[in-house]
Design a protein around this motif. Sequence first.
Motif, PDB file in Angstrom:
ATOM      1  N   ASP A   1      19.843  -9.728  27.696  1.00  0.00           N
ATOM      2  CA  ASP A   1      19.205  -9.790  29.152  1.00  0.00           C
ATOM      3  C   ASP A   1      17.847  -9.042  29.297  1.00  0.00           C
ATOM      4  OD1 ASP A   1      20.207  -7.599  29.160  1.00  0.00           O
ATOM      5  OD2 ASP A   1      21.404  -8.126  31.298  1.00  0.00           O
ATOM      6  N   VAL A   2      17.149  -8.320  28.148  1.00  0.00           N
ATOM      7  CA  VAL A   2      16.040  -7.629  28.237  1.00  0.00           C
ATOM      8  C   VAL A   2      14.833  -8.615  28.761  1.00  0.00           C
ATOM      9  CG1 VAL A   2      15.178  -8.386  25.913  1.00  0.00           C
ATOM     10  CG2 VAL A   2      14.724  -5.914  26.910  1.00  0.00           C
ATOM     11  N   THR A   3      13.958  -7.501  29.428  1.00  0.00           N
ATOM     12  CA  THR A   3      12.659  -8.324  30.101  1.00  0.00           C
ATOM     13  C   THR A   3      11.606  -8.374  28.755  1.00  0.00           C
ATOM     14  OG1 THR A   3      11.862  -6.158  30.556  1.00  0.00           O
ATOM     15  CG2 THR A   3      12.982  -7.055  32.170  1.00  0.00           C
ATOM     16  N   MET A   4      10.824  -9.231  28.974  1.00  0.00           N
ATOM     17  CA  MET A   4       9.855  -9.515  27.991  1.00  0.00           C
ATOM     18  C   MET A   4       9.001  -8.284  27.782  1.00  0.00           C
ATOM     19  SD  MET A   4      10.585 -12.272  26.644  1.00  0.00           S
ATOM     20  CE  MET A   4       8.911 -12.482  25.526  1.00  0.00           C
ATOM     21  N   ASP A   5       8.731  -7.718  28.916  1.00  0.00           N
ATOM     22  CA  ASP A   5       7.816  -6.508  28.883  1.00  0.00           C
ATOM     23  C   ASP A   5       8.441  -5.405  28.023  1.00  0.00           C
ATOM     24  OD1 ASP A   5       5.770  -7.497  30.297  1.00  0.00           O
ATOM     25  OD2 ASP A   5       6.488  -6.769  32.258  1.00  0.00           O
ATOM     26  N   GLU A   6       9.676  -5.153  28.379  1.00  0.00           N
ATOM     27  CA  GLU A   6      10.418  -3.962  27.375  1.00  0.00           C
ATOM     28  C   GLU A   6      10.461  -4.512  26.159  1.00  0.00           C
ATOM     29  OE1 GLU A   6      14.835  -2.190  27.494  1.00  0.00           O
ATOM     30  OE2 GLU A   6      14.179  -3.227  29.139  1.00  0.00           O
ATOM     31  N   LEU A   7      10.680  -5.905  25.743  1.00  0.00           N
ATOM     32  CA  LEU A   7      10.720  -6.381  24.607  1.00  0.00           C
ATOM     33  C   LEU A   7       9.491  -5.962  23.546  1.00  0.00           C
ATOM     34  CD1 LEU A   7      12.758  -7.652  22.436  1.00  0.00           C
ATOM     35  CD2 LEU A   7      11.615  -9.963  23.289  1.00  0.00           C
TER      36      LEU A   7
ATOM     37  N   VAL B   1      14.431 -14.111  26.403  1.00  0.00           N
ATOM     38  CA  VAL B   1      14.369 -13.549  24.860  1.00  0.00           C
ATOM     39  C   VAL B   1      15.164 -14.748  24.077  1.00  0.00           C
ATOM     40  CG1 VAL B   1      16.609 -12.178  25.227  1.00  0.00           C
ATOM     41  CG2 VAL B   1      14.898 -11.630  23.425  1.00  0.00           C
ATOM     42  N   ILE B   2      15.790 -15.242  24.617  1.00  0.00           N
ATOM     43  CA  ILE B   2      16.737 -16.345  23.700  1.00  0.00           C
ATOM     44  C   ILE B   2      15.603 -17.540  23.121  1.00  0.00           C
ATOM     45  CG2 ILE B   2      18.409 -18.394  23.870  1.00  0.00           C
ATOM     46  CD1 ILE B   2      19.870 -16.826  25.785  1.00  0.00           C
ATOM     47  N   MET B   3      14.452 -17.560  23.701  1.00  0.00           N
ATOM     48  CA  MET B   3      13.632 -18.593  23.208  1.00  0.00           C
ATOM     49  C   MET B   3      12.783 -18.086  21.972  1.00  0.00           C
ATOM     50  SD  MET B   3      13.738 -20.867  25.365  1.00  0.00           S
ATOM     51  CE  MET B   3      12.350 -22.035  25.020  1.00  0.00           C
ATOM     52  N   LEU B   4      12.783 -16.686  21.844  1.00  0.00           N
ATOM     53  CA  LEU B   4      12.110 -16.104  20.552  1.00  0.00           C
ATOM     54  C   LEU B   4      13.170 -15.636  19.579  1.00  0.00           C
ATOM     55  CD1 LEU B   4       9.804 -13.738  22.476  1.00  0.00           C
ATOM     56  CD2 LEU B   4       9.432 -16.029  21.394  1.00  0.00           C
ATOM     57  N   LEU B   5      14.630 -15.689  20.139  1.00  0.00           N
ATOM     58  CA  LEU B   5      15.674 -15.262  19.032  1.00  0.00           C
ATOM     59  C   LEU B   5      15.703 -15.942  17.968  1.00  0.00           C
ATOM     60  CD1 LEU B   5      17.757 -13.085  18.949  1.00  0.00           C
ATOM     61  CD2 LEU B   5      19.323 -15.053  19.788  1.00  0.00           C
TER      62      LEU B   5
END
Length: 130
Positions: free
Chosen positions: A90-96, A3-7
């Motif tokens: 630390d959320v997963t991309m699917d959950e995001l 998620v840090i890559m999109l934050l």
Amino acid sequence: MNVIMLLKPKDTVQYIYEDNTLRQGLEKMRAHSYTAIPVISEDGTYVGTVSEGDFLYYILDKRDNSLKSKEKHLVRDIMREGFNPAVCIDVTMDELLERAHNQNFVPVTDARGTFIGIVTRQDIIRHFVK
């Protein structure tokens, strides 16, 4: 992918404090053309999100549209319980992706609940399209 890559980090994102007046909150939202904005406490903890509708319903319920009345009430007075809860870093991309269905942005916190930024729906969609 993390998620840090999109934050979008906190220092690049507009937010308001829970003890801002309604007027301050409305002015910030209007200045940035936002329909919703993250709310944090003075210590940086994510408190929630307020939307244009939250402001509108509060004003309608109070039946007072004067600027003076908006200086007496605080943002914390209009917040909806559980609206747009944050995800941990630390959320997963699917959950995001699932969370982005309901809101234009997903607030992100560290393990202590401190607001560190947002991930926009647009950035999530771009990621999955690639």
